[in-house]
Design an enzyme around this catalytic site. Structure first.
Site, short mmCIF file in Angstrom:
data_model
loop_
_atom_site.label_atom_id
_atom_site.label_comp_id
_atom_site.label_asym_id
_atom_site.label_seq_id
_atom_site.Cartn_x
_atom_site.Cartn_y
_atom_site.Cartn_z
CG ASP A 67 -0.30 -0.52 2.50
OD1 ASP A 67 0.95 -0.52 2.57
OD2 ASP A 67 -1.02 -0.91 3.42
CG ASN A 137 -8.87 -1.19 11.94
OD1 ASN A 137 -7.96 -1.91 11.54
ND2 ASN A 137 -9.24 -0.11 11.28
CG HIS A 139 -5.85 -2.16 8.89
ND1 HIS A 139 -5.94 -0.80 9.05
CD2 HIS A 139 -4.55 -2.46 9.13
CE1 HIS A 139 -4.76 -0.31 9.38
NE2 HIS A 139 -3.90 -1.28 9.43
CD GLU A 144 -8.72 1.17 7.61
OE1 GLU A 144 -8.56 0.21 8.38
OE2 GLU A 144 -8.17 2.27 7.77
C1 F6R Z 1 1.43 -1.09 6.15
C2 F6R Z 1 0.20 -1.88 6.29
C3 F6R Z 1 -0.59 -1.86 7.56
C4 F6R Z 1 0.28 -2.10 8.81
C5 F6R Z 1 -0.58 -2.07 10.06
C6 F6R Z 1 0.25 -2.20 11.32
O1 F6R Z 1 2.04 -1.30 4.90
O2 F6R Z 1 -0.18 -2.53 5.37
O3 F6R Z 1 -1.60 -2.83 7.49
O4 F6R Z 1 0.91 -3.34 8.70
O5 F6R Z 1 -1.30 -0.87 10.11
O6 F6R Z 1 1.09 -1.09 11.45
P1 F6R Z 1 2.15 -1.02 12.63
O7 F6R Z 1 3.10 -2.13 12.41
O8 F6R Z 1 2.80 0.35 12.47
O9 F6R Z 1 1.38 -1.15 13.89
#
Ligand code: F6R
Length: 263
Positions: A67, A137, A139, A144
């Site tokens: 992403d 959450n 994701h 989301e």
């Molecule tokens: C980032 C992504 C997100 C993160 C998730 C956890 O490329 O795809 O799904 O993996 O938000 O983020 P952290 O590791 O910062 O808690």
């Protein structure tokens, strides 16, 4: 599904790096799906010395990031492209032409652009090993809650939870992107193998819901229950709400004896 419960975030990073390094050694032209975020930092930190001092060669590896924020150019200090460059790409030998990250600076023809990202993955032969983090959450990528389980790469409006969680990466007063381009759940589920990393107590409810809860679009990581080869690597805090910890330990022990190649 395999679950490895580690004592601390450092061990999560080390174990993930070990699996990625093995994948590269087994197939030097392996196609990796990569994630950004705090949780992945430990893994990248462990992979760099394996390249620099232990001859782990990335020269034929291809990568596809999950992403990117919409509205941030590649050189923006908060872009995921910049994160990847700083924390990994600048320190290993993946040829720039083999690196793919959604372009956050496109301003029109989003659908066409996202379809071309999917096409690039397909043309490369698909993703062999997909790395994921997980949001509070539930994701994965930026899929989301309520994202379609069959979704493909597309524009996604970020939830309030996610923009709040990401605030820490932005300076006070700096505008936080509200949208992102993300691989879909359907895209992620096509990877041959998936590795999801989670650390810290803020992820405990999401991990329990993803693994032991019902399959639901409200926790998009629960869609991984549909995948035949997922490994969760979590620390004690992130795994604290799992009810079947003993069973996961036994599965891992038996896997090491019966099918060690899976580990
Ligand atoms: C980032 C992504 C997100 C993160 C998730 C956890 O490329 O795809 O799904 O993996 O938000 O983020 P952290 O590791 O910062 O808690």
């Amino acid at each position: 599904m395999l679950l490895a419960l580690k004592s601390n975030p450092e061990d999560v990073g080390r174990e993930a790096a070990r699996i990625v390094a093995n994948a590269v050694r087994r197939n030097p032209a392996v196609r990796l799906g990569l994630a950004t975020g705090n949780t992945t930092l430990g893994m990248y930190k462990e992979l760099i010395p394996l390249h620099q001092h232990d001859s782990l060669d990335f020269s034929r590896v291809s990568t596809f990031n999950l992403d990117e924020y919409l509205g941030l150019s590649a050189d923006h200090p908060r872009s995921f492209r910049h994160f990847m460059q700083q924390n990994f790409f600048s320190q290993v030998n993946i040829p720039p032409r083999n690196i793919h990250i959604p372009n956050g600076s496109i301003k029109s023809d989003y659908q066409q652009y996202c379809a071309s990202y999917e096409q690039d993955i397909r043309s490369a032969g698909g993703i062999d090993l997909q790395i994921l983090g997980i949001g509070r959450n539930g994701h994965i990528g930026f899929n989301e809650p309520t994202s379609s389980i069959g979704s493909r790469t597309r524009l996604k409006v970020l939830s309030k939870d996610t923009t709040e969680d990401n605030r820490k990466f932005f300076a006070p007063g700096e505008e936080i992107p509200q949208c992102a381009i993300t691989m879909g759940i359907g895209t992620i589920l096509e990877a041959k193998r998936i590795l999801l990393l989670a650390t810290g107590s803020s992820k405990a409810a999401a991990i329990a819901a993803a693994i032991e809860g019902p399959l639901t679009a409200s926790v998009t990581a629960s869609a991984l229950q549909l995948h035949p080869d997922v490994t969760f690597i979590v620390d004690q805090q992130a795994g604290a709400l799992l009810k079947q910890q003993d069973y996961y330990r036994r599965v891992l022990e038996m896997t090491a004896i019966l099918t060690p190649d899976r580990l």
